[in-house]
Design a protein around this motif. Structure first.
Motif, PDB file in Angstrom:
ATOM      1  N   HIS A  57       0.950  -1.377   0.027  1.00 46.23           N
ATOM      2  CA  HIS A  57      -0.009  -0.068   0.178  1.00 46.23           C
ATOM      3  C   HIS A  57       0.996   1.100   0.008  1.00 46.23           C
ATOM      4  O   HIS A  57       0.512   2.127  -0.541  1.00 46.23           O
ATOM      5  CB  HIS A  57      -0.896  -0.055   1.235  1.00 46.23           C
ATOM      6  CG  HIS A  57      -1.813   1.024   1.187  1.00 46.23           C
ATOM      7  ND1 HIS A  57      -2.840   1.376   0.386  1.00 46.23           N
ATOM      8  CD2 HIS A  57      -1.931   2.385   2.235  1.00 46.23           C
ATOM      9  CE1 HIS A  57      -3.414   2.454   0.692  1.00 46.23           C
ATOM     10  NE2 HIS A  57      -2.791   3.201   1.798  1.00 46.23           N
ATOM     11  N   LYS A  61       0.819   4.250  -2.727  1.00 45.90           N
ATOM     12  CA  LYS A  61       0.784   5.709  -2.432  1.00 45.90           C
ATOM     13  C   LYS A  61       1.936   6.436  -2.763  1.00 45.90           C
ATOM     14  O   LYS A  61       1.846   7.696  -3.329  1.00 45.90           O
ATOM     15  CB  LYS A  61       0.867   5.684  -0.837  1.00 45.90           C
ATOM     16  CG  LYS A  61      -0.627   5.533  -0.192  1.00 45.90           C
ATOM     17  CD  LYS A  61      -0.638   5.428   1.392  1.00 45.90           C
ATOM     18  CE  LYS A  61      -0.300   7.031   1.676  1.00 45.90           C
ATOM     19  NZ  LYS A  61      -0.713   6.961   3.064  1.00 45.90           N
ATOM     20  N   GLU A  74      -6.327  14.101 -11.806  1.00 46.09           N
ATOM     21  CA  GLU A  74      -7.219  12.987 -11.104  1.00 46.09           C
ATOM     22  C   GLU A  74      -7.611  12.202 -12.030  1.00 46.09           C
ATOM     23  O   GLU A  74      -7.500  10.874 -11.731  1.00 46.09           O
ATOM     24  CB  GLU A  74      -8.514  13.867 -10.620  1.00 46.09           C
ATOM     25  CG  GLU A  74      -8.072  14.595  -9.445  1.00 46.09           C
ATOM     26  CD  GLU A  74      -9.343  15.553  -9.025  1.00 46.09           C
ATOM     27  OE1 GLU A  74     -10.414  15.591  -9.754  1.00 46.09           O
ATOM     28  OE2 GLU A  74      -8.851  16.516  -8.150  1.00 46.09           O
ATOM     29  N   TRP A  83      -8.963   3.532  -9.635  1.00 45.08           N
ATOM     30  CA  TRP A  83      -9.870   4.288  -8.749  1.00 45.08           C
ATOM     31  C   TRP A  83     -11.360   4.626  -9.605  1.00 45.08           C
ATOM     32  O   TRP A  83     -11.108   5.010 -10.361  1.00 45.08           O
ATOM     33  CB  TRP A  83      -9.332   5.482  -8.047  1.00 45.08           C
ATOM     34  CG  TRP A  83      -8.021   5.289  -7.095  1.00 45.08           C
ATOM     35  CD1 TRP A  83      -7.875   4.084  -6.464  1.00 45.08           C
ATOM     36  CD2 TRP A  83      -7.128   6.031  -6.909  1.00 45.08           C
ATOM     37  NE1 TRP A  83      -6.986   4.238  -5.637  1.00 45.08           N
ATOM     38  CE2 TRP A  83      -6.136   5.103  -6.186  1.00 45.08           C
ATOM     39  CE3 TRP A  83      -6.707   6.978  -7.654  1.00 45.08           C
ATOM     40  CZ2 TRP A  83      -4.884   6.030  -5.850  1.00 45.08           C
ATOM     41  CZ3 TRP A  83      -5.489   7.806  -7.239  1.00 45.08           C
ATOM     42  CH2 TRP A  83      -4.492   6.777  -6.256  1.00 45.08           C
ATOM     43  N   SER A  85     -13.345   6.460  -8.344  1.00 46.60           N
ATOM     44  CA  SER A  85     -14.007   7.945  -8.017  1.00 46.60           C
ATOM     45  C   SER A  85     -12.640   9.014  -8.043  1.00 46.60           C
ATOM     46  O   SER A  85     -11.665   8.500  -7.674  1.00 46.60           O
ATOM     47  CB  SER A  85     -14.592   7.947  -6.516  1.00 46.60           C
ATOM     48  OG  SER A  85     -14.828   9.017  -6.113  1.00 46.60           O
ATOM     49  N   ARG A  87     -12.523  11.118  -5.993  1.00 44.80           N
ATOM     50  CA  ARG A  87     -12.131  11.453  -4.479  1.00 44.80           C
ATOM     51  C   ARG A  87     -10.796  11.069  -4.172  1.00 44.80           C
ATOM     52  O   ARG A  87     -10.104  11.916  -3.529  1.00 44.80           O
ATOM     53  CB  ARG A  87     -13.103  11.008  -3.535  1.00 44.80           C
ATOM     54  CG  ARG A  87     -13.088  11.247  -2.369  1.00 44.80           C
ATOM     55  CD  ARG A  87     -14.359  10.910  -1.575  1.00 44.80           C
ATOM     56  NE  ARG A  87     -14.238  11.628  -0.142  1.00 44.80           N
ATOM     57  CZ  ARG A  87     -15.190  11.211   0.647  1.00 44.80           C
ATOM     58  NH1 ARG A  87     -16.112  10.211   0.589  1.00 44.80           N
ATOM     59  NH2 ARG A  87     -15.016  11.594   1.980  1.00 44.80           N
ATOM     60  N   GLN A  88     -10.470   9.647  -4.324  1.00 44.08           N
ATOM     61  CA  GLN A  88      -9.108   9.307  -4.041  1.00 44.08           C
ATOM     62  C   GLN A  88      -7.847  10.039  -4.646  1.00 44.08           C
ATOM     63  O   GLN A  88      -6.909  10.249  -4.229  1.00 44.08           O
ATOM     64  CB  GLN A  88      -9.043   7.798  -4.112  1.00 44.08           C
ATOM     65  CG  GLN A  88      -7.714   7.151  -3.782  1.00 44.08           C
ATOM     66  CD  GLN A  88      -7.705   7.299  -1.964  1.00 44.08           C
ATOM     67  OE1 GLN A  88      -8.631   7.066  -1.291  1.00 44.08           O
ATOM     68  NE2 GLN A  88      -6.246   7.874  -1.881  1.00 44.08           N
ATOM     69  N   VAL A  91      -6.947  13.327  -3.297  1.00 44.60           N
ATOM     70  CA  VAL A  91      -6.175  13.369  -2.135  1.00 44.60           C
ATOM     71  C   VAL A  91      -4.758  13.862  -2.757  1.00 44.60           C
ATOM     72  O   VAL A  91      -4.021  14.663  -2.185  1.00 44.60           O
ATOM     73  CB  VAL A  91      -5.995  11.929  -1.587  1.00 44.60           C
ATOM     74  CG1 VAL A  91      -5.074  12.104  -0.288  1.00 44.60           C
ATOM     75  CG2 VAL A  91      -7.390  11.977  -0.801  1.00 44.60           C
ATOM     76  N   TYR A  92      -4.186  13.022  -3.821  1.00 43.64           N
ATOM     77  CA  TYR A  92      -2.747  13.185  -4.291  1.00 43.64           C
ATOM     78  C   TYR A  92      -2.820  14.569  -5.103  1.00 43.64           C
ATOM     79  O   TYR A  92      -1.665  15.197  -4.952  1.00 43.64           O
ATOM     80  CB  TYR A  92      -2.440  12.153  -5.204  1.00 43.64           C
ATOM     81  CG  TYR A  92      -2.338  10.921  -4.269  1.00 43.64           C
ATOM     82  CD1 TYR A  92      -1.178  10.608  -3.456  1.00 43.64           C
ATOM     83  CD2 TYR A  92      -3.385  10.160  -4.161  1.00 43.64           C
ATOM     84  CE1 TYR A  92      -1.295   9.361  -2.716  1.00 43.64           C
ATOM     85  CE2 TYR A  92      -3.493   8.890  -3.428  1.00 43.64           C
ATOM     86  CZ  TYR A  92      -2.606   8.557  -2.690  1.00 43.64           C
ATOM     87  OH  TYR A  92      -2.399   7.476  -1.849  1.00 43.64           O
TER      88      TYR A  92
END
Length: 118
Positions: A57, A61, A74, A83, A85, A87-88, A91-92
């Protein structure tokens, strides 16, 4: 769903004797399941003397962070990491954009010299 492999990864896969579309396989020559791979990766990291936070993991990341810092937005991140969505991915991208914007704006902290004048 399948995504294209990076050229270096594809070269590694092509050089493996398994004949599978993966280069890390179990002792039975089969691809790891998601939990099995995570557990095995953790074991390899411990055997190598790496810190506790070194996990599959953590590598995922790190990959997302590097891609975002190199300009991935994104939707490309969603495609790369599977992914569903934004949304994840956000974050990045938020973190990378914040760092980029701060670096671009640092010169604004220096007062301007008055124009003209005596």
């Amino acid at each position: 769903m399948s995504a294209p492999n990076h050229g270096r990864l594809q070269a590694s896969i092509d050089a493996t004797p398994s004949g599978l579309d993966t280069y890390l396989v179990t002792s039975f020559g089969e691809p790891f399941g998601s939990n099995g791979f995570g557990n095995r990766m953790k074991k390899w990291c411990r055997e190598a003397g790496l810190p506790e936070e070194c996990t599959a993991h953590g590598l995922r990341k790190a990959g997302a962070t590097i891609a975002a810092e190199n300009g991935a937005t994104e939707h490309p991140l969603m495609a790369m990491f599977g992914w569903a969505s934004a949304r994840q991915a956000a974050v990045y991208t938020r973190k990378a954009n914040r760092a980029r914007l701060a670096a671009d704006a640092m010169h604004l902290l220096i007062p301007r010299r008055p124009q003209g004048g005596s």
